[in-house]
Scaffold this active site. Structure first.
Site, PDB file in Angstrom:
ATOM      1  N   ASN A  21       0.846  -1.194   0.000  1.00 48.50           N
ATOM      2  CA  ASN A  21       0.000   0.000   0.000  1.00 48.50           C
ATOM      3  C   ASN A  21       0.886   1.251   0.000  1.00 48.50           C
ATOM      4  O   ASN A  21       1.730   1.419   0.881  1.00 48.50           O
ATOM      5  CB  ASN A  21      -0.894  -0.030   1.247  1.00 48.50           C
ATOM      6  N   HIS A  80       0.928   5.937   2.391  1.00 47.19           N
ATOM      7  CA  HIS A  80       1.694   6.771   3.312  1.00 47.19           C
ATOM      8  C   HIS A  80       2.892   7.451   2.665  1.00 47.19           C
ATOM      9  O   HIS A  80       3.490   8.347   3.268  1.00 47.19           O
ATOM     10  CB  HIS A  80       2.077   5.964   4.543  1.00 47.19           C
ATOM     11  N   ARG A  89       3.424  18.560   2.930  1.00 48.84           N
ATOM     12  CA  ARG A  89       3.988  19.818   2.423  1.00 48.84           C
ATOM     13  C   ARG A  89       3.307  20.292   1.137  1.00 48.84           C
ATOM     14  O   ARG A  89       3.680  21.319   0.584  1.00 48.84           O
ATOM     15  CB  ARG A  89       5.491  19.638   2.167  1.00 48.84           C
ATOM     16  N   HIS A  97      -5.515   3.738  -1.577  1.00 49.88           N
ATOM     17  CA  HIS A  97      -6.844   4.102  -1.085  1.00 49.88           C
ATOM     18  C   HIS A  97      -7.145   5.536  -1.494  1.00 49.88           C
ATOM     19  O   HIS A  97      -6.539   6.476  -0.970  1.00 49.88           O
ATOM     20  CB  HIS A  97      -6.880   3.948   0.442  1.00 49.88           C
ATOM     21  N   ARG A  99      -9.320   8.258  -0.927  1.00 48.31           N
ATOM     22  CA  ARG A  99     -10.325   8.681   0.042  1.00 48.31           C
ATOM     23  C   ARG A  99     -11.167   9.834  -0.493  1.00 48.31           C
ATOM     24  O   ARG A  99     -10.728  10.599  -1.345  1.00 48.31           O
ATOM     25  CB  ARG A  99      -9.650   9.121   1.344  1.00 48.31           C
ATOM     26  N   ARG A 140      -6.989  12.932   1.311  1.00 53.41           N
ATOM     27  CA  ARG A 140      -5.967  13.330   2.286  1.00 53.41           C
ATOM     28  C   ARG A 140      -4.570  12.853   1.920  1.00 53.41           C
ATOM     29  O   ARG A 140      -3.581  13.398   2.389  1.00 53.41           O
ATOM     30  CB  ARG A 140      -6.331  12.833   3.687  1.00 53.41           C
ATOM     31  N   HIS A 141      -4.486  11.789   1.102  1.00 58.48           N
ATOM     32  CA  HIS A 141      -3.160  11.336   0.671  1.00 58.48           C
ATOM     33  C   HIS A 141      -3.139  11.026  -0.825  1.00 58.48           C
ATOM     34  O   HIS A 141      -2.638  11.821  -1.605  1.00 58.48           O
ATOM     35  CB  HIS A 141      -2.639  10.168   1.516  1.00 58.48           C
ATOM     36  N   GLU A 179      -8.579   0.680  -3.081  1.00 55.77           N
ATOM     37  CA  GLU A 179      -9.439   0.706  -1.904  1.00 55.77           C
ATOM     38  C   GLU A 179     -10.297   1.958  -1.977  1.00 55.77           C
ATOM     39  O   GLU A 179      -9.800   3.045  -2.296  1.00 55.77           O
ATOM     40  CB  GLU A 179      -8.603   0.727  -0.627  1.00 55.77           C
ATOM     41  N   THR A 228      -6.954   6.337  10.431  1.00 57.57           N
ATOM     42  CA  THR A 228      -6.885   5.244   9.469  1.00 57.57           C
ATOM     43  C   THR A 228      -8.206   4.499   9.520  1.00 57.57           C
ATOM     44  O   THR A 228      -9.062   4.810  10.356  1.00 57.57           O
ATOM     45  CB  THR A 228      -5.694   4.314   9.776  1.00 57.57           C
ATOM     46  N   THR A 229      -8.407   3.534   8.646  1.00 57.69           N
ATOM     47  CA  THR A 229      -9.673   2.813   8.593  1.00 57.69           C
ATOM     48  C   THR A 229      -9.934   2.096   9.914  1.00 57.69           C
ATOM     49  O   THR A 229      -9.113   1.328  10.395  1.00 57.69           O
ATOM     50  CB  THR A 229      -9.670   1.793   7.448  1.00 57.69           C
ATOM     51  N   GLU A 287     -11.380  -9.279   2.445  1.00 57.44           N
ATOM     52  CA  GLU A 287     -10.103  -8.986   3.087  1.00 57.44           C
ATOM     53  C   GLU A 287     -10.389  -8.858   4.581  1.00 57.44           C
ATOM     54  O   GLU A 287     -11.139  -7.963   5.004  1.00 57.44           O
ATOM     55  CB  GLU A 287      -9.473  -7.705   2.551  1.00 57.44           C
ATOM     56  N   HIS A 304      -4.108  -4.857   7.629  1.00 57.79           N
ATOM     57  CA  HIS A 304      -4.279  -3.745   8.564  1.00 57.79           C
ATOM     58  C   HIS A 304      -3.449  -3.972   9.824  1.00 57.79           C
ATOM     59  O   HIS A 304      -3.659  -4.921  10.560  1.00 57.79           O
ATOM     60  CB  HIS A 304      -5.735  -3.500   8.968  1.00 57.79           C
ATOM     61  N   GLY A 305      -2.509  -3.084  10.020  1.00 60.53           N
ATOM     62  CA  GLY A 305      -1.689  -3.101  11.213  1.00 60.53           C
ATOM     63  C   GLY A 305      -0.623  -4.181  11.256  1.00 60.53           C
ATOM     64  O   GLY A 305      -0.006  -4.416  12.293  1.00 60.53           O
ATOM     65  N   HIS A 354       1.565   0.806   6.078  1.00 57.77           N
ATOM     66  CA  HIS A 354       2.210   1.686   7.043  1.00 57.77           C
ATOM     67  C   HIS A 354       3.542   1.154   7.553  1.00 57.77           C
ATOM     68  O   HIS A 354       4.548   1.880   7.592  1.00 57.77           O
ATOM     69  CB  HIS A 354       1.277   1.959   8.225  1.00 57.77           C
TER      70      HIS A 354
END
Length: 244
Positions: free
Chosen positions: A6, A9, A17, A42, A44, A48-49, A72, A102-103, A153, A192-193, A215
């Protein structure tokens, strides 16, 4: 077992910035060189990213590649239109809250069954593989079957955040859900995680054929470099897989 990297990040750092670097698409290409089997991103609603342009550029870069793109997205009409226009290999439908970092948790397929049936049907008619990001809950798996998705998933966040005896409890939930979903004919993924330590037990679950991790890989890339961070995760998964 496939590893989906993913790249969200990388874009998070760029957006801090509002500049042009680091470039998540460049990161995707490095991840592929290091052994990634899939690129996950993802898009969104609040952007945001990952930005729309990132998805378009990634599609262009991988147009002659066998590496799939996993988009995603929240199951909104806006996102469905973007998916139908860009045609990623897979769409993973996830819950989305504007204020979350995060989700948080899996999609509540049970309460969204009627809506998701038609939504998923359109995506599949366009040739898109559809996965649902859900908690390791048998009722949610049954609902996933009813709405016609191709895969689930399993959300591994509770397992990743667990301590002490709760770790084994959450691991058993994931194992039970994976076995149940596989027996019902669904493809089973997880994510996730997950990090270099806790991924080992998840990689041993034979029913799971794909992990999506972001991440931890990007965090380790700060110290190791992205190529080595991806390569190391791939190697840990491979060794853990060989143990079962």
């Amino acid at each position: 077992m496939r590893l989906g990297v993913n790249i969200d990040h990388i874009a998070t750092l760029r957006e801090a910035r509002k500049t042009v670097e680091p470039d998540p698409v460049k990161g995707a290409l490095i991840a592929i060189q290091a052994g990634a089997d899939q690129i996950t991103l993802h898009l969104r609603e609040d952007r945001r990213h990952i930005q729309d342009e990132d998805l378009l550029r990634l599609k262009c870069e991988l147009k002659d590649s066998t590496i799939p793109i996993n988009l995603e997205m929240a199951p909104t009409q806006e996102m469905k239109q973007i998916a139908l226009e860009t045609l990623p290999n897979t769409c993973t439908l996830v819950p989305e809250k504007r204020q979350e970092i995060t989700t948080e948790g899996g999609l509540d397929v049970v309460s969204l069954k009627d809506y998701l049936k038609d939504y998923i049907k359109e995506l599949k008619q366009a040739g898109i593989h559809v996965s649902l990001f859900i908690d390791p809950d048998l009722d949610q798996i049954d609902a996933a079957l009813e709405v016609g998705c191709d895969a689930i998933e399993i959300h591994t966040g509770e397992y990743a955040n667990a301590c002490g005896k709760s770790v084994e409890k959450e691991l058993e939930r994931i194992k039970k859900a994976a076995k149940y979903a596989k027996e019902k004919g669904l493809k089973v993924y997880a994510g996730h995680g997950l990090n270099y330590d806790n991924v080992k037990e998840i990689a041993k679950i034979k029913e799971i054929e794909e992990l999506n991790i972001g991440h931890s890989i990007i965090a380790n890339a700060v110290f190791l470099g992205l190529y080595e961070a991806v390569r190391r995760m791939k190697e840990i998964i491979k060794k853990s897989r060989e143990e079962f």
